[in-house]
Design a protein around this motif. Structure first.
Motif, PDB file in Angstrom:
ATOM      1  N   LYS A  15       0.793  -1.233   0.071  1.00 41.64           N
ATOM      2  CA  LYS A  15       0.157   0.139  -0.045  1.00 41.64           C
ATOM      3  C   LYS A  15       0.857   1.225  -0.001  1.00 41.64           C
ATOM      4  O   LYS A  15       0.282   2.475   0.077  1.00 41.64           O
ATOM      5  N   ALA A  16       2.052   1.032  -0.153  1.00 44.00           N
ATOM      6  CA  ALA A  16       2.788   2.276  -0.380  1.00 44.00           C
ATOM      7  C   ALA A  16       2.517   3.146  -1.687  1.00 44.00           C
ATOM      8  O   ALA A  16       2.448   2.434  -2.573  1.00 44.00           O
ATOM      9  N   THR A  17       2.674   4.458  -1.681  1.00 42.60           N
ATOM     10  CA  THR A  17       2.431   5.078  -2.940  1.00 42.60           C
ATOM     11  C   THR A  17       3.581   6.075  -3.291  1.00 42.60           C
ATOM     12  O   THR A  17       4.083   6.899  -2.419  1.00 42.60           O
ATOM     13  N   LEU A  18       4.153   5.923  -4.380  1.00 41.21           N
ATOM     14  CA  LEU A  18       5.130   6.797  -4.929  1.00 41.21           C
ATOM     15  C   LEU A  18       4.485   7.502  -6.079  1.00 41.21           C
ATOM     16  O   LEU A  18       3.992   7.206  -7.191  1.00 41.21           O
ATOM     17  N   CYS A  19       4.578   9.067  -5.880  1.00 43.06           N
ATOM     18  CA  CYS A  19       3.892   9.963  -6.891  1.00 43.06           C
ATOM     19  C   CYS A  19       4.872   9.877  -8.142  1.00 43.06           C
ATOM     20  O   CYS A  19       6.053   9.270  -8.026  1.00 43.06           O
ATOM     21  N   GLY A  20       4.701  10.690  -9.036  1.00 44.17           N
ATOM     22  CA  GLY A  20       5.316  10.761 -10.204  1.00 44.17           C
ATOM     23  C   GLY A  20       6.680  11.105 -10.002  1.00 44.17           C
ATOM     24  O   GLY A  20       7.146  11.903  -9.309  1.00 44.17           O
ATOM     25  N   ASN A  21       7.665  10.403 -10.817  1.00 51.24           N
ATOM     26  CA  ASN A  21       9.037  10.893 -10.908  1.00 51.24           C
ATOM     27  C   ASN A  21       9.857  10.868  -9.615  1.00 51.24           C
ATOM     28  O   ASN A  21      10.655  11.791  -9.541  1.00 51.24           O
TER      29      ASN A  21
ATOM     30  N   GLY B 165       8.321   1.830   3.587  1.00 53.67           N
ATOM     31  CA  GLY B 165       7.458   1.009   4.530  1.00 53.67           C
ATOM     32  C   GLY B 165       5.902   1.009   4.113  1.00 53.67           C
ATOM     33  O   GLY B 165       5.451   1.778   3.243  1.00 53.67           O
ATOM     34  N   ALA B 166       5.125   0.041   4.782  1.00 50.14           N
ATOM     35  CA  ALA B 166       3.785  -0.071   4.239  1.00 50.14           C
ATOM     36  C   ALA B 166       2.972   1.385   4.574  1.00 50.14           C
ATOM     37  O   ALA B 166       3.137   2.017   5.494  1.00 50.14           O
ATOM     38  N   GLY B 167       2.226   1.624   3.656  1.00 45.51           N
ATOM     39  CA  GLY B 167       1.428   2.768   3.575  1.00 45.51           C
ATOM     40  C   GLY B 167       2.403   4.132   3.583  1.00 45.51           C
ATOM     41  O   GLY B 167       1.457   5.158   3.674  1.00 45.51           O
ATOM     42  N   ALA B 168       3.398   3.953   3.440  1.00 41.78           N
ATOM     43  CA  ALA B 168       4.407   5.546   3.179  1.00 41.78           C
ATOM     44  C   ALA B 168       3.863   6.073   1.594  1.00 41.78           C
ATOM     45  O   ALA B 168       3.321   5.555   0.796  1.00 41.78           O
TER      46      ALA B 168
END
Length: 221
Positions: free
Chosen positions: A144-150, A160-163
């Motif tokens: 559930k970690a989220t990396l936004c663009g670029n 880590g989870a949910g970061a």
């Protein structure tokens, strides 16, 4: 990402290996066996247990099914074998994405346009990686970690989870981002970051070692 008409071999018999085995089977492929150097290990249920790995070039692609980034790197640098990659069919991956050898992509992962994923990376369940992100070798993106663009993530880093990492952020090598952290600024090598907004609480101590990029000791900020 699937090596057709071949069985996969797994190195490691933990719960992480169970998920990889399920990904392989969901692609209508076979797990030919499980290696584990732990003398107490019995392998995985219903899969052939092959015992300790012997350093030789097996005919089937191998996935190092070890969640710890440092140990995975150590094993990969010792093993002489063809490595395979696998993506669960529920994952959503742009055709423009590049994925390195030994990488595993778990259930419901999203990989958007022009992402580059290194070798022996773990993209865990439900992770979302937006456009033009770059992940170094031996990275682990937790569930559930989220990396936004670029976003750029260096070798061996654990997210880590949910970061959440905001667009354009650079995260260094062998850093650790705590569960639920929100990263609003660049993170240097070896940093341990927690909280919202993310703050550095300490650093791993770099080590000049072939296998271990940092020691177990840590220093304060």
């Amino acid at each position: 990402m699937v090596t057709k008409n071949k069985q996969y071999l797994l190195y490691g018999g933990s719960g992480h290996a169970k998920v990889i085995a399920e990904c392989i089977e969901a692609n209508h492929q076979l797990v030919g066996g499980v290696f584990d150097d732990n003398p107490d290990s019995k392998g995985l249920k219903n899969l052939p247990f092959l015992g300790e790995y012997k350093i030789k070039n097996h005919n089937h692609p191998l996935i190092v099914a070890i969640g710890d980034n440092k140990i995975r790197k150590m094993i990969v640098e010792e093993v002489k074998n063809l490595f395979g990659s696998i993506c669960h069919p529920s994952s959503c991956i742009s055709p423009t994405v590049k994925i390195g050898e030994g990488t595993v992509v778990f259930h419901n992962v999203i990989l958007q346009v022009d992402c580059v994923v290194g070798s022996h990376v773990i993209l865990n369940s439900g992770a979302s990686i937006d456009h033009e992100c770059s992940l170094g070798d031996f990275v682990h993106i937790s569930p559930k970690a989220t990396l936004c663009g670029n976003v750029k993530v260096g070798e061996g880093t654990q997210i880590g989870a949910g970061a959440t990492i905001l667009p354009g952020i650079r995260v260094g090598n062998w850093a650790t981002i705590g569960a639920g952290a929100v990263i609003i600024r660049d993170v240097p090598d070896f940093a341990i970051v927690v909280g919202n907004p993310g703050r550095i609480i300490r650093y791993y101590e770099p080590a000049n070692n072939k296998f271990w990029p940092f020691g177990e000791s840590i220093r304060t900020k």
